[in-house]
Structures are given as C-alpha cells and as structure tokens.
Write a protein that holds these residues in place. Sequence first.
Motif, PDB file in Angstrom:
ATOM      1  N   ALA A 531      -9.882  17.644  35.022  1.00 53.95           N
ATOM      2  CA  ALA A 531     -10.034  18.216  33.683  1.00 53.95           C
ATOM      3  C   ALA A 531     -11.202  17.562  32.945  1.00 53.95           C
ATOM      4  O   ALA A 531     -11.998  18.244  32.286  1.00 53.95           O
ATOM      5  CB  ALA A 531      -8.735  18.048  32.892  1.00 53.95           C
ATOM      6  N   ALA A 534     -14.589  18.748  34.629  1.00 54.30           N
ATOM      7  CA  ALA A 534     -14.891  20.155  34.337  1.00 54.30           C
ATOM      8  C   ALA A 534     -15.264  20.335  32.868  1.00 54.30           C
ATOM      9  O   ALA A 534     -16.162  21.114  32.540  1.00 54.30           O
ATOM     10  CB  ALA A 534     -13.688  21.022  34.695  1.00 54.30           C
ATOM     11  N   SER A 535     -14.595  19.621  31.981  1.00 56.46           N
ATOM     12  CA  SER A 535     -14.926  19.707  30.559  1.00 56.46           C
ATOM     13  C   SER A 535     -16.330  19.189  30.291  1.00 56.46           C
ATOM     14  O   SER A 535     -17.092  19.794  29.529  1.00 56.46           O
ATOM     15  CB  SER A 535     -13.899  18.913  29.743  1.00 56.46           C
ATOM     16  OG  SER A 535     -14.242  18.906  28.374  1.00 56.46           O
ATOM     17  N   ALA A 542     -11.098  21.938  28.935  1.00 60.64           N
ATOM     18  CA  ALA A 542     -10.621  22.255  30.282  1.00 60.64           C
ATOM     19  C   ALA A 542      -9.189  21.763  30.414  1.00 60.64           C
ATOM     20  O   ALA A 542      -8.818  20.726  29.843  1.00 60.64           O
ATOM     21  CB  ALA A 542     -11.503  21.618  31.350  1.00 60.64           C
ATOM     22  N   TRP A 594      -9.240  31.553  27.028  1.00 65.67           N
ATOM     23  CA  TRP A 594      -9.287  30.727  28.235  1.00 65.67           C
ATOM     24  C   TRP A 594      -9.461  31.615  29.462  1.00 65.67           C
ATOM     25  O   TRP A 594      -8.937  32.729  29.524  1.00 65.67           O
ATOM     26  CB  TRP A 594      -8.002  29.917  28.380  1.00 65.67           C
ATOM     27  CG  TRP A 594      -7.833  28.854  27.338  1.00 65.67           C
ATOM     28  CD1 TRP A 594      -7.285  29.005  26.099  1.00 65.67           C
ATOM     29  CD2 TRP A 594      -8.234  27.487  27.434  1.00 65.67           C
ATOM     30  NE1 TRP A 594      -7.313  27.819  25.423  1.00 65.67           N
ATOM     31  CE2 TRP A 594      -7.891  26.869  26.210  1.00 65.67           C
ATOM     32  CE3 TRP A 594      -8.849  26.729  28.426  1.00 65.67           C
ATOM     33  CZ2 TRP A 594      -8.141  25.526  25.968  1.00 65.67           C
ATOM     34  CZ3 TRP A 594      -9.092  25.393  28.180  1.00 65.67           C
ATOM     35  CH2 TRP A 594      -8.746  24.805  26.966  1.00 65.67           C
ATOM     36  N   ALA A 609      -6.611  25.885  37.111  1.00 66.59           N
ATOM     37  CA  ALA A 609      -7.490  25.213  36.153  1.00 66.59           C
ATOM     38  C   ALA A 609      -7.998  26.242  35.157  1.00 66.59           C
ATOM     39  O   ALA A 609      -8.239  27.404  35.508  1.00 66.59           O
ATOM     40  CB  ALA A 609      -8.658  24.530  36.854  1.00 66.59           C
ATOM     41  N   ILE A 611     -10.775  26.989  31.770  1.00 66.85           N
ATOM     42  CA  ILE A 611     -11.963  26.616  31.007  1.00 66.85           C
ATOM     43  C   ILE A 611     -11.973  27.448  29.722  1.00 66.85           C
ATOM     44  O   ILE A 611     -11.671  28.646  29.742  1.00 66.85           O
ATOM     45  CB  ILE A 611     -13.254  26.875  31.806  1.00 66.85           C
ATOM     46  CG1 ILE A 611     -13.271  26.055  33.096  1.00 66.85           C
ATOM     47  CG2 ILE A 611     -14.479  26.546  30.973  1.00 66.85           C
ATOM     48  CD1 ILE A 611     -13.405  24.572  32.884  1.00 66.85           C
ATOM     49  N   GLU A 623     -21.581  26.961  33.555  1.00 72.67           N
ATOM     50  CA  GLU A 623     -20.435  27.656  34.120  1.00 72.67           C
ATOM     51  C   GLU A 623     -20.383  27.489  35.636  1.00 72.67           C
ATOM     52  O   GLU A 623     -19.318  27.222  36.208  1.00 72.67           O
ATOM     53  CB  GLU A 623     -20.497  29.142  33.755  1.00 72.67           C
ATOM     54  CG  GLU A 623     -19.296  29.937  34.273  1.00 72.67           C
ATOM     55  CD  GLU A 623     -19.477  31.426  34.103  1.00 72.67           C
ATOM     56  OE1 GLU A 623     -18.551  32.094  33.631  1.00 72.67           O
ATOM     57  OE2 GLU A 623     -20.558  31.927  34.469  1.00 72.67           O
ATOM     58  N   ALA A 626     -19.275  23.969  36.544  1.00 65.34           N
ATOM     59  CA  ALA A 626     -17.844  23.790  36.302  1.00 65.34           C
ATOM     60  C   ALA A 626     -17.012  24.464  37.395  1.00 65.34           C
ATOM     61  O   ALA A 626     -16.019  23.900  37.873  1.00 65.34           O
ATOM     62  CB  ALA A 626     -17.467  24.355  34.929  1.00 65.34           C
ATOM     63  N   LEU A 630     -14.371  22.828  40.073  1.00 67.84           N
ATOM     64  CA  LEU A 630     -12.998  23.295  40.274  1.00 67.84           C
ATOM     65  C   LEU A 630     -12.698  23.485  41.756  1.00 67.84           C
ATOM     66  O   LEU A 630     -11.579  23.207  42.210  1.00 67.84           O
ATOM     67  CB  LEU A 630     -12.768  24.600  39.513  1.00 67.84           C
ATOM     68  CG  LEU A 630     -12.839  24.511  37.979  1.00 67.84           C
ATOM     69  CD1 LEU A 630     -12.495  25.846  37.351  1.00 67.84           C
ATOM     70  CD2 LEU A 630     -11.928  23.422  37.458  1.00 67.84           C
TER      71      LEU A 630
END
Length: 899
Positions: A531, A534-535, A542, A594, A609, A611, A623, A626, A630
């Motif tokens: 998390a 990815a954030s 995330a 989301w 997951a 985003i 994007e 990310a 994932l």
Amino acid sequence: MPETEAETPATSAVPRRKRGRLKVFLGMSPGVGKTYEMLRAARRRKAEGLDVVVGVVETHGRKETMSLLRGLDVMPRAPIDHRGRSLMEFDLDGALARRPGLLLVDEYAHSNAPGSRHPKRWQDVEELRDAGVDVWTTLNIQHLESLSDVILRITGVRQRETVPDSLLTDADDIEVVDITPEDLRARLAEGKVYVPETARVASENFFKLENLTALRELALRRAAQTVDDQLLFHLRERGVSGPWAAGERILVLVGGDAMSASLVRTGRRMSDMMMDAPWSVAHVERPSGSRSDARSAGRLSEAFKLAEQLGGRPVTLSGDDVVRTVLDHAHRNNVTQIVIGKTRGGRLAEWTGRALATELLRKAQGVAVHVVTEGDGSAPEPTIRPGLRPGLDWRPYSAGAGFVGAATGVALLLDTRFERVDLGVIYLAAVVAAGVLNGLRPALVAATLAFLTYNFLFLQPRYSFLIGSPTDFLTLLLFWAVALGTGALAGRVREQARAAQRRAAAVSALLAASQTLSAAQDRATTALSLAEQASAAAGAGAVVLLPDGDDIVLTAASPEGVVLGADAMAAARWAWTHGEVTGHGTGTLPQTRWRFQPLQGVRGRAGVAGIDASAVAAGSDEERLALALLDQGAVALERADLAGQALESETLRRADRFRAALMNSVSHDLRTPLSTVLGSATTLIDYGATLKPEVRDDLLLSIREEAERLSRYVGDLLDMTRLEGGGLNVRTDWTDVRDALNAAADRVSRRLGRRRITRDFPPQLSMVEADPGLLEQAVVNILENAIAYSPDGTTIELAAYEDRGSVVISIEDEGRGIPTAELERVFDKFRRMEDSTDRAPDRVQGAGLGLAIAKGFVEAMRGRIAAASPIHDGPDGGKRGTRILISLPKSIATHPDLL
C-alpha cells in the motif's frame, strides 16, 4: 495493462458453476420483430415445462407484443433514485435470487440508470451467466462496438449504446430476425413501430431504404461470421483436419490522437473478416521524443481498454525509429496486416518526417499495410480556451537575448580597437549557446535577434535594417541553420536525459519496492508495504484488502485512516469474487472514486488492491508504475502465504518427527518397567506364601524401582511436552542455588547405589532470580544422567561458585565421558549414549530426555548450560569423566572486591 492478459486461476475464491447459455435475437434495426419473436419462442419453451421468467421486456406500446406477455411470469422492476427521480430498472439481484430456467432480458445494449451496479445491461447478463442462468436477449446490429464508425457513415448517427463484439462471438445461439427493408418501411408507415409523427421523421432519416439495406447486409454478414466461427470451433474440437484461416495476424498502430479508437474498431472488423484472426494494438514510445500530454495519455489508455473489450491484446513498444521498431515487432510475431491511421497533416508532415504511414508503406516488405484516413464525420476535438492555456515561460528567450546582448558588447569593444574583425562569429557563438542551453525555439529567436543587431550595427549601410548584399542574407541563413542544428540536438539530448531519468526513477522505485516486499515476513507486513509503495508511485491513496474467511477486509492503507464506503467495498468484493478490475473508469460500479484490481498470483488470487483513481491521470506514468507495483505485490503476498505454509509444514514435520521418536521410545521405555512390575506383582500374588522373605523383599524393591523409573519417564514426557508446546510457566523468585542443589541431591539419594555425592558450596553465595522448582528438576535430571553413566564406587561432585555476572553450578562425574563428536548433540531430544561396559545392562539409561529438559528449563530462566568431557585421568591412563555447567545471570553484577 499492456502485454498482460487475465487468466482464470486454477483455484477461485468462489466455487465455479456451469456458465449459463446466451441466445441473441439479432436484427438490422428497431421494428423487425426481435422482441416479438423472442416472446413467441419463450411461450413454446414454457409450454414444454421450462421455468421461463421475463426479467425486462420493452413493448413500446405494441399490442401484439403485450399480448404475448400474458401467462408469463414477469418480474417487477427495481427503483433507482437519481437526482430526485425514481427510475425503474431491471432487478438484477431479484433475478439472481429467483434463478429461473430461462430469463428474458430485452435490449442487450441498454445503458442502466446511474447508481446501478453495472453501467450496461450486457454486464448484468454476464453476471447472470456466471451464476448459471440461461438468458435470451435482443440486439440491433448498429449497437456492435466495432461497427460504430461504419454506422456513423451510413446513417449519420453515432450510437452511444454499444456492446463489445466478443460478447456476440461468445453467444451460444444467434437467431437473425429478418424482414426486407420494404416490409419494415411498410410496418413503420402503419404505425407498428413508432407513433405516426415519430414514424414520419424516422422514415425520412434513419429508416431510409439505402440505410436499411446496408444495415441488413451487416446483420446477415455478422451472423454468418458467428456461425462460421462456431463451425470452426467444433471442427477443431473434434480434431477434423482442414485448411484453417489462422495464418493472418493483425497489428493496429495507435498514438495519442483522436483516431485511436477508430483504428481499434477497424482492427476488430478486419479480424472478423479474416476468420477471427489474432490481432493486437501497439503504441510506440520514443525514448528521445517529447513526453505526451495528459490528453494523449488518456486517449491511449482508452484505446487500450477498448482493445481489451473487443478481444485485442495491447502492446507497448519502445524505440526512436518508429518504423523500424514496428517492422521488427511485426517480423518477430508473424504479423501479416498492419493498420495505421493518416491524419490531415498535409505535405508539411511528410517533409518533417511525421507521416509514418508513407514511411511505413515505403519500407514494409511481406506485410500488407492498411492506411485509414481521418473521416469527416469524426467527432470534433474539444478546443482549449485561451484562458486555460498554460503560460509561456519567457526565461529561455530572455537568456537568449542576454547572450546576444553580451555578444553585442564584445563586438562593439572589438570594433573600436581592431579593424577587419569577423564580428559575425561572436554572434554565432551566442546563437550556439542559446541553442545548447535552451533548445530550438529560443535558439531561433536568438538567431533572428543576433542577425538584426549585427546587421543594424555593423553591416553597411550601418544603423539600418536594410540588407546590403547577398552575403548578408547568407549570414542570416547561417544563423538560422546553426540555431536549428544546435537547438534540435540540445532538445533531443535533453529529452533523452529526461526519459532516462524517468526510466531510472521507475526502475529504482520497482527495485526499492521489490526489496521492501521481499523483506516482509508475513501477509500483514507485505500488504502495508504494498500500500505504501503503490501510494508513493501513484501520488494518491492506496489500500490492500486480504481474504478473511469468505470475505475480504481492509488490511493496509496509505495514508493511514483511509475508510472505504459501501460502494467502494462492493466494488472490491466484486473484484475479489470475479477477478475483474472494478470501480472508477471501468464497466463495473464506476460511481466510486476507487479502482480495484485483483492481485493475481501464480496459484490464484491473493487479495485486492485499490488506487484512488480520481487523483491519477489515466494512462500516465504514475498509473503504469503503480499497476506494475501491484503485480509485484501479488507475487509478494503469495510468497508470504507460501512462507507461512512452509513454516506450518516444518512445524508439523518436526512434530511428526518428535511423535515418531516418542513412539519408538515409548515402545521400549514404557514396556520394560511395566513388564518388570507386572512380572514381580504376579509372582508375589501366585507364590507369595511360599517365597523366602529376602526374595519377596527383592521383588517388592524391583516393583518400587521400576514404578519410580516409570514415573520419572512420564514426568520427562510431560515436561518435554510443555517445552515443545510453549506452555512452560516460569515463576521466578529470589533463589539460593545451594537450597536447590541440596534438594536435588536428596531426591536422587536412593538411586545412588554405591556411588557418593560430594558437595562443595561456599559459605556465602549471591541469590539469583530463578524458578526454584525448575532449577531443582534440571539438576535432578543431570544427576540422574551422571548416575546412569557412572560405575559403582565413583564420586559425583556437586559444586557452586560465582563470578561478577553469574552464579555457576558444576556437576562432575567419573564415567567414561562423552566423545568429542557428541558434545554438540548431548542436549538433543532422545539422544542416548551406548550402554557402558562398566555397569550391568539391565538398568538402561532412560529415554534420552533428561538433558534436553534440563537445557530447556535453564534457558527458560535466561541461563546457559554446557558440557565438557573428558576431565579426569582414568585408572587405565586414559581420560574420562564429564562436567555439566549451569550459569544463571545475576540481576546486579558483583564488584570484584566483594568476590
């Protein structure tokens, strides 16, 4: 994502049902009688005993259609609240709960009201089929996605409600409801399609004879193509040999322009015409090129999504030479057809090298190139209002002007002191500096300003902008040529540097994420790391949800405190259950901000997951990075699961090994004393009156000794079970080690035989924090081990002393000692030495648990235990004897002067 294809996992989160069958009643346009024919066929099936339910049917007020609904079970519609109005829509949940044998769902391409679970009715049908429900539906040919542009050119109307072509291909049955265009226009005139006023307008526009003829041809051709696909499938399934038209492969080239979606649809239509040939959609990224803007990235992302919906495979290529990159990919993948668009750029685009279609046609060999031109009916591109344009950065142009000003100062100085100085070279240096540092446009402005200044101050006639000779004009051209060359080169180098920085940043981020995820030891830590990574990559929130029983729960979030609403949790559960991307920008529950992606590992789904897609530009580098993270996170979560399972397997294996060793030990060490007790007791019962007193006493002594031995063995087993199971309860107290040693010596005194114990204790000894009971039992086990391996007549020495930080217990015997190779394993469970030759073999040494238990007890009290052997000189000149040392830590170190 490009170059990835979703695969159904071997194990799913829900049990798989048999997928429901789909029958499509296909027509060329409204009014041909699709719904009427579907209801007639449904009534026949109901008469045969099938459970037929009408989910939703649009009669449009036609009496003939309404009459066919009599006798059929019609489901009530569900209200959907939208902007203060209640809209009636198909009740999907009610249909899933009802689960009829056949469900009628009219208008396959219908768009659901906002707030519905799915934006499109065909998505409702897919969920019904996944649940095992057979569905009949209706569809007009103009609603196929790949025909959108064709329908626009034929009728002048762009269809907003479309269905992916792959759904029609996947249909189990297609029934074409066909009438001639003349009969349809006659029905329209009779008011059987629309009310008279609407029918008149429709007849003059959409329902023109040429339009209906073209639509009829499309419907019949598409139905024939589907039938042919089904035939080929059955032939392949049965292994029938024949010439398959599988050699064609189509590659569609798209960029960030407005033609991308149209090119994708063209590729799908070509695939249909070429017997469902495999096709892919490619975009070429130029490392040295300029970075695409948000609009282009969004168009490209939409084109890739459309390609996936229509059955294509998105591919992202990289190379400075676009044509060579495309042709190399085509040759590696056996591509036979290339589709490319040609926008209205004119000859200027060809002269500047931007006309890729022309260059591709010139260099392609063995590949057919299809050039699609931009149509007049294309939707106009929204223009950017002047007030919304980003402000121009004047700093590079000011720097170029500064360079020209500095060159002018130097030129004026040289002109006053020297004669015949080529001052143009000084201005040329200024132009080069502007181009190298700031790029093409500032270099061109600097070149123009340099020439004007040079011409005004230093060329004849002076103080005039008139060009006095042709050579002066050549000077201007030279300035511009230098500006073009240096500026273009500098811009290319700068873009390459920026691209390299972006790639390095992405690689560094992936490497750091990989290291962080690899270091995580359990699922919760892995989810939190995923998390956070990815954030950071997306620049937005995330979350990671992991399975908990039959549901998924929010396990990690970045930033902390993120709470998912009911709509977001519904989208997350859908992604987990069906393995689909859901939420913002998708076709399932798009009303949430989301976007949820199932974390698909090698063996199955590991979690979901999410985003915060409302804060991330579609198709942006953020994007894509990310999404790549994932994918790594899915593997990391699966690895954490495997690590946990491996640890559990290792624990079970060790438990099985302990159980096997325990059973082997029990088979002998319990049977022997029990046999002795049983034999002695039986002898006393049967012959007790006739036995001599000394014999009877010896039998009673044997019973007592074997019972005590059995009791000790059972006690050892219980102690080891406590150690292995983590159930040992240590009750520490201030303890005088001498008391524990004396109590242990007294407990084993009856088993000494002709051996003796000597005690060597100092008059003063520091107290330690220990469990007196555990310490006494540990010493008893060591003493019993010394007794078992020491011959009669020897001495066992029990001593205690202290140093600065600990109190030490020493237990020495005069047995045969422990071989050096065995010292490291002497405290292992079930480790027993062979019987000594110095003593009778009728008293075996025990189960081999005593020293292992002593080690466990001592370490539970934060102490240490060790063995040393040999330590004494034997009577035969050899070495023998063993010393066991126990060290218990002091709470406060003793000063050396007090020892």
